[in-house]
Motif scaffolding. Sequence first.
Motif, PDB file in Angstrom:
ATOM      1  N   ILE A 198     -11.004 -20.634 -66.689  1.00  0.00           N
ATOM      2  CA  ILE A 198     -10.978 -20.342 -65.121  1.00  0.00           C
ATOM      3  C   ILE A 198     -10.127 -20.562 -64.407  1.00  0.00           C
ATOM      4  O   ILE A 198     -10.529 -21.397 -63.897  1.00  0.00           O
ATOM      5  CB  ILE A 198     -12.707 -19.429 -65.275  1.00  0.00           C
ATOM      6  CG1 ILE A 198     -13.341 -18.950 -66.825  1.00  0.00           C
ATOM      7  CG2 ILE A 198     -12.746 -18.499 -64.334  1.00  0.00           C
ATOM      8  CD1 ILE A 198     -15.087 -18.721 -66.527  1.00  0.00           C
ATOM      9  N   TYR A 199      -9.362 -19.847 -63.494  1.00  0.00           N
ATOM     10  CA  TYR A 199      -9.189 -20.021 -62.382  1.00  0.00           C
ATOM     11  C   TYR A 199      -8.619 -19.775 -61.254  1.00  0.00           C
ATOM     12  O   TYR A 199      -9.099 -17.887 -61.196  1.00  0.00           O
ATOM     13  CB  TYR A 199      -7.178 -21.400 -62.660  1.00  0.00           C
ATOM     14  CG  TYR A 199      -6.895 -20.233 -62.635  1.00  0.00           C
ATOM     15  CD1 TYR A 199      -6.667 -19.411 -63.990  1.00  0.00           C
ATOM     16  CD2 TYR A 199      -5.925 -20.475 -61.311  1.00  0.00           C
ATOM     17  CE1 TYR A 199      -5.429 -18.995 -64.128  1.00  0.00           C
ATOM     18  CE2 TYR A 199      -5.172 -19.215 -61.503  1.00  0.00           C
ATOM     19  CZ  TYR A 199      -4.375 -18.518 -63.017  1.00  0.00           C
ATOM     20  OH  TYR A 199      -3.416 -17.569 -62.796  1.00  0.00           O
ATOM     21  N   GLY A 200      -9.011 -19.830 -60.097  1.00  0.00           N
ATOM     22  CA  GLY A 200      -8.328 -18.967 -58.674  1.00  0.00           C
ATOM     23  C   GLY A 200      -8.639 -20.356 -57.458  1.00  0.00           C
ATOM     24  O   GLY A 200      -9.015 -21.392 -57.260  1.00  0.00           O
ATOM     25  N   GLY A 201      -7.860 -19.258 -57.140  1.00  0.00           N
ATOM     26  CA  GLY A 201      -7.611 -19.879 -55.151  1.00  0.00           C
ATOM     27  C   GLY A 201      -8.277 -19.520 -54.935  1.00  0.00           C
ATOM     28  O   GLY A 201      -9.489 -18.470 -54.592  1.00  0.00           O
ATOM     29  N   VAL A 202      -9.333 -20.373 -53.714  1.00  0.00           N
ATOM     30  CA  VAL A 202     -11.042 -19.982 -53.802  1.00  0.00           C
ATOM     31  C   VAL A 202     -10.654 -19.712 -51.788  1.00  0.00           C
ATOM     32  O   VAL A 202     -11.649 -18.855 -51.652  1.00  0.00           O
ATOM     33  CB  VAL A 202     -11.344 -21.206 -53.284  1.00  0.00           C
ATOM     34  CG1 VAL A 202     -11.973 -22.538 -54.065  1.00  0.00           C
ATOM     35  CG2 VAL A 202     -10.579 -22.426 -51.701  1.00  0.00           C
ATOM     36  N   GLN A 203      -9.200 -19.455 -51.509  1.00  0.00           N
ATOM     37  CA  GLN A 203      -9.876 -18.773 -50.024  1.00  0.00           C
ATOM     38  C   GLN A 203      -9.932 -16.878 -49.813  1.00  0.00           C
ATOM     39  O   GLN A 203     -10.276 -16.823 -48.394  1.00  0.00           O
ATOM     40  CB  GLN A 203      -8.024 -18.497 -49.490  1.00  0.00           C
ATOM     41  CG  GLN A 203      -7.010 -17.632 -50.005  1.00  0.00           C
ATOM     42  CD  GLN A 203      -6.186 -18.597 -51.295  1.00  0.00           C
ATOM     43  OE1 GLN A 203      -6.519 -19.396 -52.338  1.00  0.00           O
ATOM     44  NE2 GLN A 203      -5.453 -17.925 -52.031  1.00  0.00           N
ATOM     45  N   LYS A 204     -10.610 -16.315 -51.074  1.00  0.00           N
ATOM     46  CA  LYS A 204     -10.806 -15.236 -51.280  1.00  0.00           C
ATOM     47  C   LYS A 204     -12.259 -15.032 -50.838  1.00  0.00           C
ATOM     48  O   LYS A 204     -12.738 -14.693 -49.864  1.00  0.00           O
ATOM     49  CB  LYS A 204     -10.656 -14.238 -51.868  1.00  0.00           C
ATOM     50  CG  LYS A 204      -8.710 -14.329 -52.057  1.00  0.00           C
ATOM     51  CD  LYS A 204      -8.488 -13.601 -53.583  1.00  0.00           C
ATOM     52  CE  LYS A 204      -6.725 -14.471 -53.062  1.00  0.00           C
ATOM     53  NZ  LYS A 204      -6.246 -13.109 -52.789  1.00  0.00           N
ATOM     54  N   ASN A 205     -12.896 -15.733 -51.643  1.00  0.00           N
ATOM     55  CA  ASN A 205     -14.558 -16.212 -51.745  1.00  0.00           C
ATOM     56  C   ASN A 205     -15.017 -17.170 -51.761  1.00  0.00           C
ATOM     57  O   ASN A 205     -16.447 -16.998 -51.764  1.00  0.00           O
ATOM     58  CB  ASN A 205     -14.581 -15.435 -53.297  1.00  0.00           C
ATOM     59  CG  ASN A 205     -14.605 -13.854 -53.640  1.00  0.00           C
ATOM     60  OD1 ASN A 205     -13.491 -13.349 -53.251  1.00  0.00           O
ATOM     61  ND2 ASN A 205     -14.759 -13.991 -54.671  1.00  0.00           N
ATOM     62  N   VAL A 206     -14.404 -18.368 -51.047  1.00  0.00           N
ATOM     63  CA  VAL A 206     -15.401 -19.210 -51.634  1.00  0.00           C
ATOM     64  C   VAL A 206     -14.700 -20.429 -50.327  1.00  0.00           C
ATOM     65  O   VAL A 206     -15.692 -21.175 -49.740  1.00  0.00           O
ATOM     66  CB  VAL A 206     -14.878 -20.197 -52.755  1.00  0.00           C
ATOM     67  CG1 VAL A 206     -15.458 -21.373 -53.219  1.00  0.00           C
ATOM     68  CG2 VAL A 206     -15.534 -19.079 -53.671  1.00  0.00           C
ATOM     69  N   GLY A 207     -13.696 -20.573 -50.113  1.00  0.00           N
ATOM     70  CA  GLY A 207     -12.902 -21.636 -48.830  1.00  0.00           C
ATOM     71  C   GLY A 207     -11.463 -21.401 -48.539  1.00  0.00           C
ATOM     72  O   GLY A 207     -11.424 -20.008 -48.374  1.00  0.00           O
ATOM     73  N   PRO A 208     -11.580 -22.384 -47.786  1.00  0.00           N
ATOM     74  CA  PRO A 208     -10.127 -21.987 -47.128  1.00  0.00           C
ATOM     75  C   PRO A 208      -9.308 -22.309 -47.455  1.00  0.00           C
ATOM     76  O   PRO A 208      -9.410 -22.869 -49.420  1.00  0.00           O
ATOM     77  CB  PRO A 208     -10.328 -23.132 -46.170  1.00  0.00           C
ATOM     78  CG  PRO A 208     -11.237 -24.258 -46.254  1.00  0.00           C
ATOM     79  CD  PRO A 208     -12.171 -24.004 -47.110  1.00  0.00           C
TER      80      PRO A 208
END
Length: 265
Positions: free
Chosen positions: A189-199
């Motif tokens: 599972i992976y994701g860039g955080v800039q939408k839901n989590v952080g900068p």
Amino acid sequence: MHRVYNFSAGPAVLPEEVLREAADEMLDYQGTGMSVMEMSHRSAAFDEIIKTAEQDLRDLMGIPDNYKVLFLQGGASQQFAAVPMNLMKNGVADYIVTGQWAKKAYQEAQKYGKAVKVASSEDETFSYIPDCSDLPIDDDADYVYICENNTIYGTKYKKLPNTKGKTLVADVSSCFLSEPVDVTKYGVIYGGVQKNVGPAGVVIAIIREDLIPEKPAVENTPTMLAWKTQADADSLYNTPPCYGIYICGKVFKWLKKMGGLEEMQ
Ligand SMILES: Cc1ncc(COP(=O)(O)O)c(C=O)c1O
């Protein structure tokens, strides 16, 4: 002070409480006399920040012990290459193409092996999720790839595809931590955080340990793209995006305080 209603897909709004806390700690993080931006990633203070962030994420998502949590750089887009480079042992992977991000990942994977489009909704401008109950999954597919939430089209899997026993890899950039998740259904599972989590600048990858190869599947994979490099070094092989990880950690704490992923859903 004027704060707008920010509905951008990303970089996106962060909890005001988190921003205020970070502002309070800007010049002196907990008596260290410096900002988290200024401190060594090898310091005791940062060690505590990254370890706490990882544990809080494990608690939120119920991540089992046999999964590694990696804090990486390069954006979600870099994982479009890292996924095949690490996983394509047989040189084959099946892609379900439900939007531009899945399509980009599929196109990137074609550089490293045989990426097969086993389903697509491009015929109707990616306006639906195809029936994934009985797809022609290749016998030797190393994994089945999805983009779980299609940021641009607003479509989301209600049910995960039937991968017929193959490893499921999911880009969750725009649905990360938005609902409870059974991590065991996924290999990665992976994701860039800039939408839901952080900068922007942090990518979180949650990878079942047995899928992290001693040597990447693709020869000459750059050291930085071999998951093993970061897994062995607990995400500290090189200088990680320290400040971003620190903010993610604060968002994890905030999410826990709000009632966790059930509440987010
Ligand atoms: C689902 C999804 N995957 C990947 C990306 C690309 O992310 P990055 O800009 O971190 O490479 C985006 C960006 O909007 C996205 O929405």
